[in-house]
Design a protein around this motif. Structure first.
Motif, mmCIF file in Angstrom:
data_model
loop_
_atom_site.group_PDB
_atom_site.id
_atom_site.type_symbol
_atom_site.label_atom_id
_atom_site.label_comp_id
_atom_site.label_asym_id
_atom_site.label_seq_id
_atom_site.Cartn_x
_atom_site.Cartn_y
_atom_site.Cartn_z
ATOM 1 N N TYR A 15 -24.810 21.431 10.808
ATOM 2 C CA TYR A 15 -24.111 20.313 10.165
ATOM 3 C C TYR A 15 -23.552 19.343 11.200
ATOM 4 C CZ TYR A 15 -20.125 17.884 8.095
ATOM 5 O OH TYR A 15 -19.217 16.934 7.714
ATOM 6 N N LEU A 16 -22.864 19.885 12.205
ATOM 7 C CA LEU A 16 -22.223 19.023 13.194
ATOM 8 C C LEU A 16 -23.251 18.318 14.084
ATOM 9 C CD1 LEU A 16 -19.190 21.272 14.115
ATOM 10 C CD2 LEU A 16 -19.131 19.079 12.910
ATOM 11 N N ALA A 17 -24.355 18.996 14.392
ATOM 12 C CA ALA A 17 -25.415 18.350 15.168
ATOM 13 C C ALA A 17 -26.059 17.224 14.366
ATOM 14 C CB ALA A 17 -26.463 19.377 15.585
ATOM 15 N N ALA A 18 -26.265 17.462 13.071
ATOM 16 C CA ALA A 18 -26.860 16.432 12.215
ATOM 17 C C ALA A 18 -25.945 15.210 12.100
ATOM 18 C CB ALA A 18 -27.145 17.009 10.830
ATOM 19 N N ILE A 19 -24.643 15.457 11.914
ATOM 20 C CA ILE A 19 -23.686 14.355 11.827
ATOM 21 C C ILE A 19 -23.664 13.560 13.137
ATOM 22 C CG2 ILE A 19 -21.217 13.806 11.643
ATOM 23 C CD1 ILE A 19 -22.585 14.498 8.982
ATOM 24 N N ALA A 20 -23.725 14.288 14.273
ATOM 25 C CA ALA A 20 -23.730 13.618 15.572
ATOM 26 C C ALA A 20 -24.976 12.762 15.750
ATOM 27 C CB ALA A 20 -23.642 14.647 16.697
ATOM 28 N N ASN A 21 -26.137 13.281 15.354
ATOM 29 C CA ASN A 21 -27.368 12.507 15.496
ATOM 30 C C ASN A 21 -27.317 11.235 14.652
ATOM 31 O OD1 ASN A 21 -29.022 13.840 17.389
ATOM 32 N ND2 ASN A 21 -29.481 15.448 15.912
ATOM 33 N N ALA A 22 -26.791 11.354 13.452
ATOM 34 C CA ALA A 22 -26.683 10.172 12.590
ATOM 35 C C ALA A 22 -25.738 9.143 13.199
ATOM 36 C CB ALA A 22 -26.206 10.585 11.200
ATOM 37 N N TYR A 23 -24.603 9.613 13.711
ATOM 38 C CA TYR A 23 -23.594 8.718 14.292
ATOM 39 C C TYR A 23 -24.089 8.083 15.586
ATOM 40 C CZ TYR A 23 -19.331 7.209 16.645
ATOM 41 O OH TYR A 23 -18.393 6.480 17.332
ATOM 42 N N GLU A 24 -24.633 8.893 16.478
ATOM 43 C CA GLU A 24 -25.013 8.395 17.803
ATOM 44 C C GLU A 24 -26.180 7.418 17.738
ATOM 45 O OE1 GLU A 24 -23.094 8.903 20.135
ATOM 46 O OE2 GLU A 24 -22.143 10.860 19.974
ATOM 47 N N THR A 25 -27.002 7.496 16.701
ATOM 48 C CA THR A 25 -28.149 6.584 16.577
ATOM 49 C C THR A 25 -27.908 5.471 15.559
ATOM 50 O OG1 THR A 25 -29.200 8.002 14.896
ATOM 51 C CG2 THR A 25 -29.747 8.432 17.193
ATOM 52 N N GLU A 26 -26.682 5.430 15.006
ATOM 53 C CA GLU A 26 -26.296 4.390 14.046
ATOM 54 C C GLU A 26 -27.235 4.352 12.844
ATOM 55 O OE1 GLU A 26 -25.836 0.669 16.059
ATOM 56 O OE2 GLU A 26 -24.408 1.457 17.506
ATOM 57 N N MET A 27 -27.483 5.532 12.293
ATOM 58 C CA MET A 27 -28.343 5.628 11.118
ATOM 59 C C MET A 27 -27.525 5.413 9.849
ATOM 60 S SD MET A 27 -31.104 8.634 10.336
ATOM 61 C CE MET A 27 -31.745 8.484 12.002
ATOM 62 N N ARG A 28 -28.061 4.573 8.941
ATOM 63 C CA ARG A 28 -27.337 4.215 7.716
ATOM 64 C C ARG A 28 -28.267 4.347 6.506
ATOM 65 N NH1 ARG A 28 -26.497 -0.222 11.174
ATOM 66 N NH2 ARG A 28 -27.922 -1.378 9.835
ATOM 67 N N ALA A 29 -27.734 3.980 5.348
ATOM 68 C CA ALA A 29 -28.507 4.108 4.107
ATOM 69 C C ALA A 29 -29.725 3.188 4.083
ATOM 70 C CB ALA A 29 -27.610 3.813 2.907
ATOM 71 N N ASP A 30 -29.666 2.078 4.830
ATOM 72 C CA ASP A 30 -30.810 1.173 4.852
ATOM 73 C C ASP A 30 -31.769 1.469 6.011
ATOM 74 O OD1 ASP A 30 -29.126 0.374 6.853
ATOM 75 O OD2 ASP A 30 -29.184 -1.769 6.374
ATOM 76 N N SER A 31 -31.537 2.571 6.713
ATOM 77 C CA SER A 31 -32.419 2.947 7.825
ATOM 78 C C SER A 31 -33.697 3.608 7.298
ATOM 79 C CB SER A 31 -31.702 3.912 8.774
ATOM 80 O OG SER A 31 -30.549 3.318 9.341
ATOM 81 N N VAL A 32 -34.759 3.476 8.094
ATOM 82 C CA VAL A 32 -36.044 4.102 7.774
ATOM 83 C C VAL A 32 -36.507 4.862 9.017
ATOM 84 C CG1 VAL A 32 -38.445 3.754 7.086
ATOM 85 C CG2 VAL A 32 -36.644 2.274 6.151
ATOM 86 N N TYR A 33 -36.589 6.183 8.895
ATOM 87 C CA TYR A 33 -36.948 7.036 10.034
ATOM 88 C C TYR A 33 -38.419 7.423 9.947
ATOM 89 C CZ TYR A 33 -36.892 10.903 13.367
ATOM 90 O OH TYR A 33 -37.161 11.741 14.423
ATOM 91 N N LEU A 34 -39.159 7.225 11.055
ATOM 92 C CA LEU A 34 -40.568 7.598 11.129
ATOM 93 C C LEU A 34 -40.694 8.913 11.901
ATOM 94 C CD1 LEU A 34 -43.563 6.909 10.657
ATOM 95 C CD2 LEU A 34 -43.514 5.661 12.843
#
Length: 450
Positions: free
Chosen positions: A83-102
């Protein structure tokens, strides 16, 4: 795949169902059947149909090392850490609801560095690929609104040299791990509108089969949950030249938001290892080499049913990475090499990574990998394996000896004598893992036959 003996070791104590499958995505495929059973088990209610685990420190995933240096070891990670690693990855890469990950990074690789959960937590969109195909990747970069992807430098290079490559219509953030990006790579990505974010985890491994020239597919894992440091960009870097900025960006930086601070500590002398010895940090001088150690939220829980290996890996209360690094006066950690990749020449330690960084500044080099080769006088010297850029291949055809002379001259202007390559070999390709990392163990085996 693992050999029969390795499978026997894996299955001996696991007591979990195992599926060995080449997934096709079609009905009748064992993996698809497995997923269907999961949907039936949850009564088609998804997460709502499953029981909540009340213990956040319960084991979440079991990934195995390749076993190339011994028997495979199971790496247990926890629900809290995931959970904490996932939250960190989202935060550190500035991933949001309008993001599209390939998806270019394989999901089997250490649970996809927890990105399946990071993307879901961000409400972002995911696009999956079955193979790393530059043409397909560029199709999505140009037409599918992609904003994020992860890839090793070697994969990035293949994308930049694809005929489909062109500036992207929107900012794309690429997370680079596996090895430090060169100034040339960073500059080429930026000209395409792609923002490189350099992160660091621990090294994955893949076993080469030198009889076939192919790689055995293994379950790659990291002893962390994926990246846990980032080269945080400072505003003052904007005024630096591309080369100077790239040097700073190529460092491993500082720990993630949810990780403990990373330490670089002195290594014990051979024969003086003591599991209870207090760890001592190296000075922040950018010169003194030590080992990266880490602990905390996003470090593995333990080796599965292997308390002795766990105790050894965590001696001093920290997980020992095996990566050698320095700490610069500004506090940024910079990996110098894996301990086994350091070149000891005439009593001097030469970093293969540092040599590669300097050789990569030659305009005709597309990719380069450096390893140690035995030398009668100096003990070891560097040997460089080089892939030329497309436009340089014809110019140097039949004249690789001349290119070797030119590259050595280039190296002498940028490196101390003990670090300059003694040998240069131009090759068509370099052996790589399925995640795109150059596999130096295969190059060492080739050199051993010279």
């Amino acid at each position: 795949m693992y050999g029969h003996n390795e499978y026997r070791i894996l299955l001996a104590n696991a007591k979990v169902p195992v599926i060995v499958s080449n997934d096709t995505g079609r009905d009748g495929c064992p993996y698809e059947d497995f997923l269907s059973k999961g949907r039936v088990f949850s009564q088609e209610r998804g997460w709502a149909g499953l029981d909540l685990e009340p213990d956040e420190d319960a084991s979440a995933a079991l990934c195995y090392t390749s076993g190339t240096t011994g028997r495979p070891k199971g790496v247990l990670t926890t629900l809290r850490g995931s959970y904490l690693a996932a939250i960190a990855n989202a935060y550190e890469t500035e991933m949001r609801a309008d993001s599209v990950y390939l998806w270019i990074l394989p999901m089997f690789h250490a649970c996809g560095w927890t990105y399946p959960w990071a993307i879901t937590a961000s409400f972002a969109t995911q696009i999956t690929l079955r193979t790393v195909d530059p043409a397909q990747i560029w199709y999505h970069l140009l037409r599918s609104g992609v904003t994020h992807y992860c890839a090793a430098p070697t994969v990035q290079i293949s994308l930049l040299n694809a005929k489909e490559a062109q500036p992207v219509p929107r900012k794309v953030t690429t997370i680079i791990a596996g090895s430090a990006p060169t100034a040339q790579l960073i500059g080429d990505l930026e000209t395409k509108g792609i923002l490189p974010v350099h992160v660091y985890g621990l090294t994955e491994v893949c076993e080469p089969d030198l009889n076939t020239g192919k790689f055995k597919l293994t379950c790659y894992t990291r002893k962390t949950y994926g990246p846990f440091t980032k080269a945080y960009v400072q505003p003052s870097w904007d005024t630096l030249s591309l080369e100077d900025r790239a040097r700073k960006l190529a460092r491993q930086g500082f720990g993630f938001l949810t990780s403990d601070p990373v330490r670089v500590v002195y290594q014990p002398k051979e024969g003086e290892e003591d599991l209870d010895t207090e760890l001592v940090d190296v000075p922040k001088d950018g010169k003194t080499i030590g080992e990266i150690v880490t602990r905390g939220n996003i470090t593995m829980k333990e080796y599965f049913q292997d308390p002795e290996a766990t105790k050894k890996a965590f001696h001093g209360g920290y997980f020992h990475s095996g990566d050698l690094a320095v700490v610069h006066p500004d506090g940024y950690v910079a990996v110098q090499d894996r301990s086994k990749d350091i070149i000891i020449s005439g009593g001097e330690n030469a970093s293969s990574l540092a040599i590669e960084q300097e050789l990569a500044t030659h305009p005709d080099i597309l990719e380069v990998s450096v390893i140690a080769r035995p030398h009668l006088k100096w003990g070891e010297r560097a040997m460089a394996f080089v892939i030329l850029r497309n436009q340089a291949t014809a110019r140097w055809a039949g004249r690789h000896n001349n290119f070797e002379v030119e590259l050595k001259t280039h190296a002498k202007s940028r490196l101390p004598g003990f670090a300059c390559p003694e040998w240069v070999q131009v090759v068509d390709e370099l052996p790589k893992t399925s995640t795109g990392k150059i596999q130096k163990v295969a190059l060492r085996k080739l050199v051993a036959k010279l």
